[in-house]
Design an enzyme around this catalytic site. Structure first.
Site, PDB file in Angstrom:
ATOM      1  N   HIS A   7       0.822  -1.206   0.000  1.00 36.46           N
ATOM      2  CA  HIS A   7       0.000   0.000   0.000  1.00 36.46           C
ATOM      3  C   HIS A   7       0.858   1.259   0.000  1.00 36.46           C
ATOM      4  O   HIS A   7       1.615   1.511   0.951  1.00 36.46           O
ATOM      5  CB  HIS A   7      -0.899  -0.025   1.241  1.00 36.46           C
ATOM      6  N   ARG A   8       0.767   2.034  -1.061  1.00 34.25           N
ATOM      7  CA  ARG A   8       1.614   3.230  -1.245  1.00 34.25           C
ATOM      8  C   ARG A   8       3.089   2.867  -1.109  1.00 34.25           C
ATOM      9  O   ARG A   8       3.902   3.638  -0.589  1.00 34.25           O
ATOM     10  CB  ARG A   8       1.232   4.332  -0.253  1.00 34.25           C
ATOM     11  N   GLU A  34       0.625  -0.714  -4.729  1.00 34.51           N
ATOM     12  CA  GLU A  34      -0.528   0.176  -4.880  1.00 34.51           C
ATOM     13  C   GLU A  34      -0.032   1.605  -4.719  1.00 34.51           C
ATOM     14  O   GLU A  34       0.783   1.884  -3.835  1.00 34.51           O
ATOM     15  CB  GLU A  34      -1.583  -0.147  -3.823  1.00 34.51           C
ATOM     16  N   ASP A  36      -1.098   6.105  -5.694  1.00 30.70           N
ATOM     17  CA  ASP A  36      -2.142   7.082  -6.012  1.00 30.70           C
ATOM     18  C   ASP A  36      -1.611   8.121  -6.986  1.00 30.70           C
ATOM     19  O   ASP A  36      -0.464   8.563  -6.857  1.00 30.70           O
ATOM     20  CB  ASP A  36      -2.589   7.804  -4.741  1.00 30.70           C
ATOM     21  N   HIS A  49      -1.017  10.998  -2.503  1.00 28.88           N
ATOM     22  CA  HIS A  49      -2.325  10.577  -2.012  1.00 28.88           C
ATOM     23  C   HIS A  49      -3.267  11.730  -1.700  1.00 28.88           C
ATOM     24  O   HIS A  49      -4.386  11.791  -2.219  1.00 28.88           O
ATOM     25  CB  HIS A  49      -2.166   9.702  -0.757  1.00 28.88           C
ATOM     26  N   GLU A 109      -4.360   4.020  -8.344  1.00 26.60           N
ATOM     27  CA  GLU A 109      -5.632   4.604  -7.908  1.00 26.60           C
ATOM     28  C   GLU A 109      -5.746   6.043  -8.399  1.00 26.60           C
ATOM     29  O   GLU A 109      -4.872   6.869  -8.122  1.00 26.60           O
ATOM     30  CB  GLU A 109      -5.751   4.571  -6.387  1.00 26.60           C
ATOM     31  N   LYS A 111      -6.933   9.652  -8.184  1.00 26.20           N
ATOM     32  CA  LYS A 111      -7.394  10.601  -7.180  1.00 26.20           C
ATOM     33  C   LYS A 111      -8.028  11.790  -7.897  1.00 26.20           C
ATOM     34  O   LYS A 111      -7.363  12.771  -8.232  1.00 26.20           O
ATOM     35  CB  LYS A 111      -6.224  11.056  -6.288  1.00 26.20           C
ATOM     36  N   ASP A 229       0.176  -2.004   4.473  1.00 31.82           N
ATOM     37  CA  ASP A 229       1.299  -1.086   4.688  1.00 31.82           C
ATOM     38  C   ASP A 229       2.581  -1.835   5.037  1.00 31.82           C
ATOM     39  O   ASP A 229       3.666  -1.246   5.014  1.00 31.82           O
ATOM     40  CB  ASP A 229       0.989  -0.117   5.834  1.00 31.82           C
TER      41      ASP A 229
END
Length: 243
Positions: A7-8, A34, A36, A49, A109, A111, A229
């Site tokens: 995640h990120r 992943e 953003d 993000h 993702e 945004k 994370d």
């Protein structure tokens, strides 16, 4: 086998959405990353993000009001672990140049809140196609207008709606918008829903899963992937379960 998406990047151990976090995810052998994306003032696709830079950097202001040059002066590691890391905010094209050298999958993702301006989506698709990475990319967003638009422009790239609350018969909704997966909050996907969704050919990848009891539940349910994370800890835990 349930895949592990960082995640990120490895956001629990390194500054989120930076090359440091992405490279750490690769080092610990995550299956995917992943991240953003949003647009800068001068129309570049940047990996970030929040709407504003205040929470994670040493700057202030909205990303949309800052140029790429201005964003590049900020330290994206300023607020992480007492500022021990120094990291730039990466552009998507910079990330993809590195990503192309790996064997990872990437969940991008979008945004954006707009339901009619899809410049971010078009520019992202252009980068993906230019680098011939279509088969290794997943598009997701809480803005489902954006992923429907992405499917219409680039049907060869997988899409997945993000959502935080319970969704009735999510496999029906996913098929209606031509998505091949759902990305629910982990609290919104009990075992019965996971199995039923997968029975209908839709993949399930819950977010953001950081606790061992939830890893255990989701590994037992055989979700297609979980987004965390802490990719190294999750991978170690998964490997221990296989012994």
């Amino acid at each position: 086998m349930t895949h592990i998406f960082a995640h990120r990047g490895s956001a629990g151990t390194h500054p989120e959405n930076t090359m440091l976090a992405f490279k750490e995810a690769a080092r610990v052998k995550a299956d995917g990353i992943e991240l953003d994306v949003r647009l800068t003032k001068d129309g570049e696709v940047v990996i970030f993000h929040d709407d504003k830079v205040d929470r994670t950097t040493d700057g202030t202001g909205f990303v949309k009001d800052l140029t790429t040059k201005e964003l590049k002066t900020l330290n994206a590691g300023a607020k992480f672990k007492d500022g021990k890391f120094r990291a730039e905010i990466p552009l998507l094209k910079e990330f993809l140049e590195w990503f192309k050298t790996t064997e990872l999958v990437c969940n991008i993702e979008f945004k954006t809140r707009s339901i009619k301006n899809f410049e971010l989506v078009r520019k992202t698709i252009a980068f993906i196609r230019d680098m011939k990475l279509e088969e290794r990319i997943i598009f997701s967003s809480f803005n489902h207008f954006a992923i429907v638009y992405a499917y219409r422009v680039a049907p060869e790239i997988e899409t997945a709606p993000l959502y935080s609350e319970g969704l009735f018969n999510p496999w029906i909704y996913a098929k209606a918008i031509r998505a091949k997966a759902i990305h629910p909050n982990f609290r919104s996907c009990p075992k019965e829903l996971i199995l039923k969704t997968q029975e209908h050919g839709i993949k399930v990848r819950p977010y953001t899963v950081n606790e061992k009891n939830e890893w255990l539940r989701l590994f037992k349910c055989k979700v297609d992937a979980l987004i965390t994370d802490f990719p190294e800890k999750a991978r170690t835990f998964r490997d221990e379960l296989k012994r």
